[in-house]
Design an enzyme around this catalytic site. Structure first.
Site, PDB file in Angstrom:
ATOM      1  N   ASP A 113     -47.481 -72.084  62.280  1.00  8.52           N
ATOM      2  CA  ASP A 113     -48.507 -71.885  61.252  1.00  8.52           C
ATOM      3  C   ASP A 113     -49.171 -73.213  60.870  1.00  8.52           C
ATOM      4  OD1 ASP A 113     -46.106 -72.685  60.011  1.00  8.52           O
ATOM      5  OD2 ASP A 113     -46.646 -71.772  58.103  1.00  8.52           O
ATOM      6  N   HIS A 114     -48.748 -74.305  61.543  1.00  5.94           N
ATOM      7  CA  HIS A 114     -49.372 -75.619  61.320  1.00  5.94           C
ATOM      8  C   HIS A 114     -49.958 -76.222  62.597  1.00  5.94           C
ATOM      9  CE1 HIS A 114     -48.022 -76.298  57.106  1.00  5.94           C
ATOM     10  NE2 HIS A 114     -47.173 -75.350  57.460  1.00  5.94           N
ATOM     11  N   LYS A 145     -52.369-116.951  42.209  1.00  7.13           N
ATOM     12  CA  LYS A 145     -51.112-117.713  42.213  1.00  7.13           C
ATOM     13  C   LYS A 145     -50.519-117.813  40.814  1.00  7.13           C
ATOM     14  CE  LYS A 145     -51.696-120.630  46.334  1.00  7.13           C
ATOM     15  NZ  LYS A 145     -51.974-121.993  46.814  1.00  7.13           N
ATOM     16  N   HIS A 154     -51.173 -73.491  50.792  1.00 12.47           N
ATOM     17  CA  HIS A 154     -49.980 -72.898  51.415  1.00 12.47           C
ATOM     18  C   HIS A 154     -49.109 -72.204  50.363  1.00 12.47           C
ATOM     19  CE1 HIS A 154     -46.355 -72.584  53.922  1.00 12.47           C
ATOM     20  NE2 HIS A 154     -47.080 -72.925  54.962  1.00 12.47           N
ATOM     21  N   HIS A 174     -46.272 -81.008  61.302  1.00 13.90           N
ATOM     22  CA  HIS A 174     -45.006 -80.667  61.971  1.00 13.90           C
ATOM     23  C   HIS A 174     -45.236 -79.544  62.985  1.00 13.90           C
ATOM     24  CE1 HIS A 174     -45.176 -77.836  58.611  1.00 13.90           C
ATOM     25  NE2 HIS A 174     -44.281 -77.085  59.206  1.00 13.90           N
ATOM     26  N   HIS A 180     -37.789 -81.015  55.725  1.00 14.67           N
ATOM     27  CA  HIS A 180     -38.279 -79.712  56.208  1.00 14.67           C
ATOM     28  C   HIS A 180     -37.761 -79.356  57.595  1.00 14.67           C
ATOM     29  CE1 HIS A 180     -40.696 -76.165  56.248  1.00 14.67           C
ATOM     30  NE2 HIS A 180     -41.346 -76.540  57.331  1.00 14.67           N
ATOM     31  N   HIS A 214     -44.173 -76.352  63.344  1.00 16.39           N
ATOM     32  CA  HIS A 214     -44.203 -74.908  63.074  1.00 16.39           C
ATOM     33  C   HIS A 214     -45.572 -74.342  63.462  1.00 16.39           C
ATOM     34  CE1 HIS A 214     -40.587 -74.675  60.096  1.00 16.39           C
ATOM     35  NE2 HIS A 214     -40.237 -74.445  61.345  1.00 16.39           N
ATOM     36  N   GLU A 270     -48.145 -78.442  49.476  1.00 16.11           N
ATOM     37  CA  GLU A 270     -47.794 -77.031  49.699  1.00 16.11           C
ATOM     38  C   GLU A 270     -47.240 -76.460  48.400  1.00 16.11           C
ATOM     39  OE1 GLU A 270     -44.341 -75.378  50.712  1.00 16.11           O
ATOM     40  OE2 GLU A 270     -43.229 -77.116  51.416  1.00 16.11           O
ATOM     41  N   ASP A 299     -45.522 -79.271  55.029  1.00 19.31           N
ATOM     42  CA  ASP A 299     -44.344 -78.651  54.395  1.00 19.31           C
ATOM     43  C   ASP A 299     -43.284 -79.730  54.198  1.00 19.31           C
ATOM     44  OD1 ASP A 299     -45.696 -76.296  54.596  1.00 19.31           O
ATOM     45  OD2 ASP A 299     -44.502 -75.465  56.235  1.00 19.31           O
TER      46      ASP A 299
END
Length: 597
Positions: free
Chosen positions: A71-72, A461, A413, A67, A156, A69, A202, A177
């Site tokens: 810190d990512h 089958k 994390h 994502h 998130h 943010h 996380e 996250d």
């Protein structure tokens, strides 16, 4: 083959998420974040763990960003343009749209305002963005012939995703996250029962089980209302996307309901732009917002206006949402410095603050803050912490483990001591190994020994027909009964027993089970046989099986044979029940019926 994971960041720490994953001979980087608590070289991951003299492209098959943010994703341009990486970078469509804006905003603060060196430029952010490949939810992306990835909804923030990484028969799920409870603008995280070899989750709130969200919202609104009633100013530091929209919707509806006139502002520019993205990616929001979008867009706020720096010293009460959320720089820190000396003012911290930031210091009760060397300011304003964080709590983490049923779990994390508590809980409740490597430490997850084999179509089958005949049940195991045949070229095939016997030209041997039941006072043998036939048929009621008399004193159903003979003692009848291994359940059921007589 073993799976290896080395955290370059977020190992027993929050911030600078960056993990090296080695699976099936492939090397993948999971997130590439920066640490918000440092302004020196420690803010970026140490890429020398990968290589010291060659381009990273030689050692990495791909990079996955969960994502937007910082810190990512904050170290991404530094890695691609300054260290050197030209391979593919995967993230969702909203993340690809929003991440460059946050990166540019951070660059302006770090370089233009603070004058920091060794930082990426605007041109580098643009060049980095060109390497990004956008993925959709549940889309299986084939990175190369062996490596594939798949994104799942993580809640998130807008565009956040959990990623499944698969190489051959090995797989890893990385959560980034995520939030297991829906909020006012986003849905809850979701994943299917994919049973990965490793779940990397996380653990920001590893020891926390949050209280009722409604109680928290009521408490938040009461604190804000009480403060402005007394003429105070309320500062709410937030990141531009996520909690800002959540709390804006909450205050907007409250102001509307209570008919309040006190002004609410948010940082101009960043959050306005953020709201535009929420409108653009409305399909990523929760069901309520999607349904009401045509009639009224929840992100068109009537009571919340853009903030101008000239308003900081305006008299009277006001509520201000300002970025960033941890008070480490920017407008939120500027406003805090101006307002913190007044007792009637209030700051509400709605999310987690990493160690080293001003937000972390005031939440730990520090009353004297040194902003610049020798310049100490006393904090007199009310400091409140209210968790509106969009991270999973301990209960949510355990729920995700139950959903996807991994063989092993890894915690990242989070803080080391809290991780230890959660690790013991996971081992006790789920009975699986749990790893928590520190930064620079490699965790080795043992691989599964596998034997590749083909399965005959007729066997598949037959199993599918048996499974479809039963009521739907996702937990019911699907079993194949067959004979493993090794061909001349060394390959293995699972065949139907009859087909395998024919192929190999051998005679079938049958294993039979025999059990004897002794019955008292059943009359003559014929009379006893009639009673036994009746009892067996009653037990098999509802099935397609029919118990038939095939000879004097003998009953048959499939391979089950029932024989009746006179016992050694007068009035005693011996009943012998035998069945082939293939009809074990049927034979056992009939035996139980006779034992109950």
């Amino acid at each position: 083959m073993d799976i290896k994971v080395t955290p370059l960041g977020a190992g027993q720490d929050v911030g600078r998420s960056c993990l090296l994953l080695s699976i099936g001979g492939k090397n993948i980087m999971l997130d590439c974040g920066m640490h918000m608590g440092y302004s020196d070289d420690r803010r970026f991951p140490d890429f020398s763990y990968i290589t010291t003299d060659e381009p990273l492209s030689e050692h990495l098959d791909c990079v996955i960003i969960s994502h937007f943010h910082l810190d990512h994703c904050g170290a991404l341009p530094y890695m691609t343009e300054m260290i050197g990486y030209n391979g593919p970078i995967y993230m969702t469509v909203p993340t690809k749209a929003i991440a460059p804006i946050l990166l540019e905003d951070m660059r302006k603060v770090a370089v233009d305002k603070k004058g920091e060196q060794n930082f990426f430029t605007s041109a580098m952010i643009k060049d980095c963005t060109k390497k990004i490949i956008a993925v959709n939810l549940h889309q299986v992306v084939q990175v190369d012939a062996e490596l594939e990835i798949k994104a799942y909804y993580a809640g998130h923030v807008l565009g956040a995703a959990m990623f499944q990484v698969k190489v051959g028969n090995q797989s890893v799920v990385y959560t980034g996250d995520y939030n297991m409870t829906p909020d006012r603008h986003l849905g809850a995280a979701w994943i299917d029962r994919c049973r990965p070899d490793l779940l990397i989750t996380e653990s920001t709130y590893a020891t926390t089980v949050r209280d009722s969200k409604r109680c928290r919202e009521r408490d938040f609104l009461k604190k804000v209302h009480d403060c402005i009633d007394k003429g105070g100013k309320v500062l709410i530091p937030v990141f531009a996307l996520g909690r800002a929209q959540e709390l804006c919707i909450l205050l907007e509806t409250y102001w509307e309901r209570m008919n309040l006139k006190c002004p609410i502002y948010f940082s101009a520019g960043m959050t306005e732009k953020a709201n535009q993205y929420y409108k653009m990616f409305i399909s990523w929001t929760n069901e309520k917002i999607r349904k009401t979008f045509v009639d009224r867009n929840m992100f068109d706020f009537k009571h919340i206006k853009p903030f101008d720096r000239s308003y900081i010293d305006n008299p009277g009460p006001m509520v201000v949402f300002a970025t960033p959320g941890m008070l480490h720089a920017g407008l939120s820190l500027t406003i805090f410095r101006r307002w913190c000396g007044e007792e009637k003012n209030m700051i509400i911290m709605p999310g987690y603050c990493v160690s080293g930031t001003i937000g972390h210091k005031i939440l730990n009760g520090q009353k004297r803050i040194e902003f610049e060397k020798g310049q100490v300011t006393e904090v007199k304003m009310s400091v409140q912490y209210m968790s509106f964080s969009a991270h999973a709590d301990a209960k949510g983490i355990m729920q995700l483990i139950s959903w996807c049923e991994p063989r092993n779990v890894m915690l990242v994390h989070g803080e080391g001591e809290k991780m230890k508590f959660l690790r013991s809980k996971i081992k006790a409740e789920h009975g699986i190994d749990c790893f928590m490597p520190a930064n620079g430490e490699t965790a080795l997850i043992p691989g599964r020994g596998t034997v590749p084999a083909r399965v005959s179509v007729s066997l598949l089958k037959a199993e599918a027909a048996r499974y479809a005949a039963e009521p739907p049940d996702s937990k019911r195991p699907r079993l194949l009964h067959g004979i493993m045949v090794m061909k001349a070229d060394g390959t293995l095939t699972l065949e139907e027993p009859e087909a395998a016997i024919t192929q190999l030209g051998i005679q079938q041997h049958t294993v039979r089970f025999t059990s004897t039941v002794t019955l008292q006072d059943q009359g003559g043998l014929e009379e006893a046989l009639v009673k036994l036939q009746s009892a067996a048929q009653a037990k098999l009621e509802g099935s397609s099986f029919t118990v038939s008399k095939t000879a004097e004193c003998e009953l048959r159903v499939e391979s089950v044979i029932v024989q009746v003979e006179q016992g050694e003692v007068r009035g005693v009848t011996d009943v012998r029940v035998s069945w082939a291994y293939s009809d074990d359940f049927l034979g056992s059921t009939i035996l139980q019926a006779f034992q109950a007589l």
